[in-house]
Design an enzyme around this catalytic site. Structure first.
Site, PDB file in Angstrom:
ATOM      1  N   GLU A   1       0.885  -1.167  -0.134  1.00 42.33           N
ATOM      2  CA  GLU A   1       0.091   0.050   0.158  1.00 42.33           C
ATOM      3  C   GLU A   1       0.835   1.110   0.055  1.00 42.33           C
ATOM      4  OE1 GLU A   1      -2.901  -1.129   3.317  1.00 42.33           O
ATOM      5  OE2 GLU A   1      -3.740   0.754   2.631  1.00 42.33           O
ATOM      6  N   GLY A   2       1.698   1.320   0.987  1.00 40.74           N
ATOM      7  CA  GLY A   2       2.791   2.501   1.049  1.00 40.74           C
ATOM      8  C   GLY A   2       3.452   2.731  -0.279  1.00 40.74           C
TER       9      GLY A   2
END
Ligand SMILES: *[C@@H]1O[C@H](CO)[C@@H](O)[C@H](O)[C@H]1NC(C)=O
Length: 556
Positions: A256-257
């Site tokens: 996600e990051g």
């Protein structure tokens, strides 16, 4: 006052989600490296920035030096002054730039023919479709959201044109005991996709469902059943194409990051091939409800012997547009804004009981993190004794930035034991931003944006933003109503501040996170953003670019 689309944007997750150490890792690296090379190519050959700029969007990224809140297309980083001489001629953008008067579609309504593109009439490669759609479903804890992305193939790689999105609530995790109902809850989103994607292109439109924090918190079995039901429903009732790899999954917090970093840097043109070498990428800092994340590309001075990025969970190597990016990323679970509020309240209440103040809803506890003259009923959640009780917190005459900051500093755990040095906070290794990212741009997302933007909306022109901006706003906000009236006349802002006594706490915490936590200098410039060119900043576009960059299987 807010960008129209931003109002629609409700976080489905507390940030990019926790980074669970034990979570399964579905070969992200291989996938990403391959995919990202292709994404890079999109940029090399993609249309120039302005080709993609929708004209009707209101500001979503505010950067230092903007003379006012941008009301047209946001400005990107300066275009390279000259193109590299080696650039092959077929790279020339001009052949696919629409005629000056041709409008550039920003949604299906402004698109003269959604099954075609205004950028060219034949695909770059004859075996590719002219237009490529892709569907990404973000299955968050409070809701699910579909992003319907349109790309064109006028270039060797798919180039993003615009997106449509739709939200449904509640999230998949609310259907714990009924996988079928969970799967059916996505129907309203997929029906929208059936409506938007031209029928002739549906069978070659890839779809993926990526679940974040909410589903991670359900048991392994429950979440697997839900995902399986979703996959079956997609297969049985919808014409879109599942790609078989990472198509209906729980996403790792790390992915996600890094996907969010790709999205931001893709839209900001910092990872293009024709970006002059030496251009720094943006550091992307997200602040969600439950967690906060940082992703940046540190630069080490090769002359110093020990200066390299330590090996570990935090390290990511990406090859993007022919360049390798070694990223540092970390997700701090428990340091999201809502969690920070709980921690501050817990600490204040605890300190109150130490002084012998009895606790209960009728007892007032002085809390310096509430603005002067405000009060709030707060539920204290003592996790250790699994007890909950209500107390009334008051700002009375003690609310102040400095006093609140002292509480917040304790919550930050700056002094935690640091095994591998240097550390940011809570004992987490992080290369020093001052040394390895001394002048790069910093982009702040989510709650950073939400808490700053209402103030900036009252100021014209918008002044450059610095880390210290959070401190000076906190000082004024914590002083209470007379100070608000003196500093901001806006009725809207006044109502906001009155309705949310924790605004003082929020700003103080954000400042502490940047200043004390990440050790950014007070005078360091920052930018805040919610969307760029009408596209939300978040992991979805980055993940979709990876998907359409790979070879797409059509449904037979
Ligand atoms: C605290 O107050 C809120 C609002 O009145 C209420 O919903 C909640 O149940 C209360 N919590 C406890 C533990 O009494």
């Amino acid at each position: 006052m807010f960008p129209q689309r931003s109002n629609n944007y409700e976080r489905l997750e507390g940030g990019m989600g926790p980074n669970r150490m034990g979570a399964r890792r579905f070969g992200w690296k291989k996938f990403a490296i391959g995919a990202v090379v292709i994404i890079g190519l999109v940029w090399v050959f993609g249309p120039r920035k302005e080709d993609l700029v929708p004209e009707k969007y209101i500001p979503s990224i505010i950067r230092p030096g903007d003379s006012e809140v941008v009301t047209g297309p946001p400005t990107g980083p300066p275009e390279p002054p000259a193109r590299p001489p080696a650039r092959p001629t077929e790279d020339d953008d001009d052949d696919i730039v629409p005629a000056p008067h041709a409008s550039r579609p920003t949604d299906p309504a402004s698109d003269p023919d959604p099954s075609k593109t205004v950028y060219c009439s034949t695909p770059y490669k004859p075996d590719q479709p002219l237009v490529q759609y892709a569907l990404m479903i973000d299955a968050g804890s409070t809701g699910s959201r579909i992003h319907i992305y349109k790309f064109h193939n006028c270039r060797p790689s798919p180039t993003f044109e615009y997106e449509v999105f739709k939200v449904t609530k509640p999230g998949l995790s609310s259907y714990k005991d009924s996988p079928l109902e969970a799967a059916e809850s996505l129907d309203v989103l997929l029906d929208e996709a059936v409506r938007v994607v031209p029928a002739s292109l549906q069978s070659c439109t890839p779809v993926a469902v990526k679940a974040t924090a909410g589903l991670r918190l359900l048991g392994v079995e429950e979440s697997a059943e839900i995902l399986e039901a979703v996959r079956r429903r997609l297969q049985d009732y919808y014409p879109f194409s599942l790609q078989g790899v990472d198509d209906v999954v729980i996403m790792d917090g790390k992915d996600e990051g890094v996907y969010a970093w790709i999205t931001a840097n893709y839209l900001l043109n910092t990872i293009r091939d024709d970006t002059p070498s030496g251009t720094e990428t943006y550091a992307v800092l997200d602040l969600g409800g439950a967690s906060t994340q940082i992703v940046f590309e540190p630069r080490f001075d090769s002359l110093k012997p020990d200066s390299t990025l330590e090996e570990g969970e935090h390290k990511y190597e990406l090859t993007f547009g022919g360049k390798t990016h070694v990223l540092y990323q970390h997700s701090f679970l428990g340091y999201g804004l809502m969690q920070a509020r709980l921690s501050v309240h817990r600490l204040v209440e605890f300190m109150g009981t130490m002084r012998g103040t009895p606790s209960g809803p009728d007892v007032k506890i002085g809390n310096p993190c509430l603005a002067k003259g405000t009060s709030r009923l707060v539920e204290i959640d003592d996790e250790r004794h699994s007890e909950k009780w209500n107390v009334t917190m008051v700002g009375e005459d003690i609310g102040s930035f400095e006093a609140c900051n002292r509480v917040v500093e304790l919550v930050m755990a700056k002094d935690a034991i640091c095994e591998v040095k240097p550390c940011s906070f809570n004992g987490i290794y992080q290369p020093s931003l001052m040394e390895t990212f001394p002048s790069g741009n910093i982009l702040l997302l989510s709650y950073f944006y939400d808490r700053l933007q209402p103030f900036l909306a009252t100021i014209n022109p918008v002044p450059p933003l610095h880390v210290s901006t959070f401190a000076s706003l906190a000082e004024q906000v914590c002083e209470g109503k007379p100070s608000w009236e003196k500093n901001w006349g806006s009725r809207e802002l006044m109502e906001e501040l009155e309705g949310r006594p924790e605004w003082c706490l929020d700003l103080t915490f954000m400042h502490a996170l940047l200043r004390l936590g990440y050790e950014l200098a007070s005078e360091r410039q920052v930018e805040i953003g919610k969307q760029i060119e009408g596209t939300e900043l978040g992991w979805c576009l980055g993940a979709t670019l990876a998907m359409v960059g790979a070879e797409i299987k059509c449904r037979v």
